[in-house]
Design a protein around this motif. Structure first.
Motif, PDB file in Angstrom:
ATOM      1  N   ARG A 263       6.828  22.197  57.488  1.00 16.00           N
ATOM      2  CA  ARG A 263       6.232  21.283  57.977  1.00 16.00           C
ATOM      3  C   ARG A 263       6.957  20.896  59.286  1.00 16.00           C
ATOM      4  O   ARG A 263       6.714  20.692  60.366  1.00 16.00           O
TER       5      ARG A 263
ATOM      6  N   ASP B 122       6.869  23.757  61.955  1.00 20.97           N
ATOM      7  CA  ASP B 122       5.668  23.545  62.671  1.00 20.97           C
ATOM      8  C   ASP B 122       5.710  22.579  63.550  1.00 20.97           C
ATOM      9  O   ASP B 122       5.057  22.790  64.713  1.00 20.97           O
ATOM     10  N   PHE B 123       6.374  21.577  63.340  1.00 24.99           N
ATOM     11  CA  PHE B 123       6.241  20.318  64.285  1.00 24.99           C
ATOM     12  C   PHE B 123       7.150  20.631  65.421  1.00 24.99           C
ATOM     13  O   PHE B 123       6.848  20.483  66.765  1.00 24.99           O
TER      14      PHE B 123
ATOM     15  N   ASP C 168       2.563  22.785  66.414  1.00 27.88           N
ATOM     16  CA  ASP C 168       1.584  22.844  65.380  1.00 27.88           C
ATOM     17  C   ASP C 168       0.755  21.461  65.550  1.00 27.88           C
ATOM     18  O   ASP C 168       1.303  20.435  65.429  1.00 27.88           O
ATOM     19  N   PRO C 169      -0.568  21.512  66.023  1.00 33.50           N
ATOM     20  CA  PRO C 169      -1.350  20.266  66.226  1.00 33.50           C
ATOM     21  C   PRO C 169      -1.153  19.494  64.985  1.00 33.50           C
ATOM     22  O   PRO C 169      -1.024  18.120  65.166  1.00 33.50           O
ATOM     23  N   SER C 170      -1.262  19.924  63.862  1.00 35.57           N
ATOM     24  CA  SER C 170      -1.662  18.982  62.576  1.00 35.57           C
ATOM     25  C   SER C 170      -0.215  18.409  62.390  1.00 35.57           C
ATOM     26  O   SER C 170      -0.112  17.216  61.656  1.00 35.57           O
ATOM     27  N   ALA C 171       0.882  18.985  62.469  1.00 33.31           N
ATOM     28  CA  ALA C 171       2.338  18.579  62.157  1.00 33.31           C
ATOM     29  C   ALA C 171       2.609  17.708  63.349  1.00 33.31           C
ATOM     30  O   ALA C 171       2.978  16.745  62.816  1.00 33.31           O
ATOM     31  N   ARG C 172       2.227  18.049  64.433  1.00 34.41           N
ATOM     32  CA  ARG C 172       2.363  16.917  65.712  1.00 34.41           C
ATOM     33  C   ARG C 172       1.730  15.570  65.294  1.00 34.41           C
ATOM     34  O   ARG C 172       2.156  14.309  65.710  1.00 34.41           O
ATOM     35  N   ALA C 173       0.714  15.698  64.855  1.00 28.32           N
ATOM     36  CA  ALA C 173      -0.082  14.117  64.327  1.00 28.32           C
ATOM     37  C   ALA C 173       0.265  13.642  63.136  1.00 28.32           C
ATOM     38  O   ALA C 173      -0.124  12.397  62.898  1.00 28.32           O
ATOM     39  N   ASP C 174       1.355  14.168  62.417  1.00 22.68           N
ATOM     40  CA  ASP C 174       1.689  13.639  61.083  1.00 22.68           C
ATOM     41  C   ASP C 174       3.102  12.787  61.533  1.00 22.68           C
ATOM     42  O   ASP C 174       3.901  13.151  61.733  1.00 22.68           O
TER      43      ASP C 174
ATOM     44  N   ARG D  94       6.967  13.293  62.366  1.00 24.44           N
ATOM     45  CA  ARG D  94       7.557  12.919  63.309  1.00 24.44           C
ATOM     46  C   ARG D  94       8.771  11.972  63.309  1.00 24.44           C
ATOM     47  O   ARG D  94       9.883  12.022  63.907  1.00 24.44           O
TER      48      ARG D  94
END
Length: 362
Positions: free
Chosen positions: A58, A61-62, A66-72, A76
């Motif tokens: 993860r 991915d960040f 990756d959009p989902s990882a960036r939104a987590d 972050r």
């Protein structure tokens, strides 16, 4: 014709070669390239690995967007607010201590010299204790400021003592002044701590030496100080190379040995003071990094300085990575890991027959 040939010989009065300014040899360039690549890889790994429960995948991915990882928000926080600042701090501390150790060993011509000789560590400790006890410092940034002020003030006193008298600027006077002031400051620190339990608890956490909890706001103010220290260090490469030939040879080449030592000590103060303020007292790194660098470069001062800084950064980040995973989910202080490595290695260095010929005159 015979006279002309004799005039080219070593007895013609020509200047002796300066080892630190010899043409950079290929092993040094290769070693620097390998260390830079290794530093980038360790920096990336430092962003991926932590003591918490965030999976490496993860975190990757960040970093790759990756959009989902960036939104987590949790990922972050782990990558950008926890791991990135300590990775940057580890690189800065390693570079500063590696370069400072190289400078101090060169200027004292002692392969076992360590950055604590100038009283920076003990002065920083006294500064922290004074700030905690008498000025009620509560923030990590406040502790950093008091450590920096204390370390630089102690080193300034050492430099003033070393610059006075008939033997001004001699390596023996520099080391003796640092050792004497260091012992004095240590005694003063112990005296203040005896009656303040709350101060002792905070001081104990700082003095153990760790990169945990470092914030970006604490790191950025020290970058200019480290940069100035490195600039002074590289400006002193030629004088230090001349000093390696001995004081008399350095004078014949137009250098002032006492002045060189005081200027270099000022650079060491900026570098070591910033490192100690940021991460607490870190032992052995300023001793081991220059020794490893000299094994590759020999007496070449410029190469020693570059490789010492790179070795210091690599070792510091690697030790911090181990500190996160050895007893996960808790962390081991990075200074403890360095002591486990540095202690036996120091004994081996001290017993080595090559110690006095590792690029520093005994």
């Amino acid at each position: 014709m015979l006279v002309a040939q004799e005039g080219r010989g070593p007895t013609s009065g020509s200047r002796p070669p300066i080892p630190g300014l010899a043409k950079t040899h290929r092993p040094t360039l290769w070693a620097a390239a390998v260390l830079v690549v290794l530093l980038l890889l360790l920096g990336l790994l430092s962003l991926l690995v932590g003591s918490g429960s965030t999976p490496m995948g993860r975190a990757w991915d960040f970093l790759t967007g990756d959009p989902s990882a960036r939104a987590d928000a949790q990922i972050r926080l782990a990558v950008m607010d926890v791991r990135l600042p300590r990775t940057l701090a580890g690189a800065l501390v390693g570079v500063a201590l590696g370069a400072a150790g190289c400078l101090l060993q060169a200027v004292t011509r002692n392969p076992l010299a360590e950055t604590g000789l100038l009283g920076v560590n003990s002065g920083a400790a006294l500064g922290v204790v004074i700030g905690l006890t008498y000025f009620e410092v509560t923030s990590a940034y406040g502790v950093l400021v008091w450590a920096l002020v204390g370390g630089m003030a102690a080193s300034a006193v050492v430099l003033l003592l070393a610059a006075s008298g008939r033997a001004a600027g001699s390596p023996l006077r520099l080391v003796l002044a640092g050792s004497a002031l260091g012992a004095t400051f240590h005694g003063m620190t112990s005296y203040v701590l005896l009656g303040t339990q709350s101060t002792f608890d905070t001081y104990r956490y700082w003095t153990i030496g760790s990169l945990a909890g470092i914030k970006t706001s604490e790191t950025y103010p020290l970058i200019p100080l480290i940069a100035v220290g490195l600039l002074i260090a590289f400006c002193c490469v030629r004088p230090l190379s001349a000093l390696a030939l001995g004081d008399d040879s350095a004078r014949s080449l137009g250098h002032h040995p006492g002045r060189i030592r005081l200027i270099v000590a000022a650079a060491v103060t900026l570098l070591a003071g910033s490192a100690v303020a940021l991460a607490g007292p870190i032992a052995f790194l300023g001793l081991l990094a220059p020794y490893a660098a000299r094994a590759v470069t020999g007496p070449r001062m410029a190469g020693q300085l570059v490789l010492s800084a790179l070795v210091g950064a690599n070792v510091m980040i690697a030790a911090d990575l181990l500190a996160r995973i050895v007893i996960r989910p808790w962390e081991t202080p990075v200074s403890v890991l360095l002591a486990f490595i540095g202690g036996p290695l120091l004994i081996w260095i001290a017993r080595s027959q090559r110690m006095s010929t590792a690029g520093v005159a005994a």
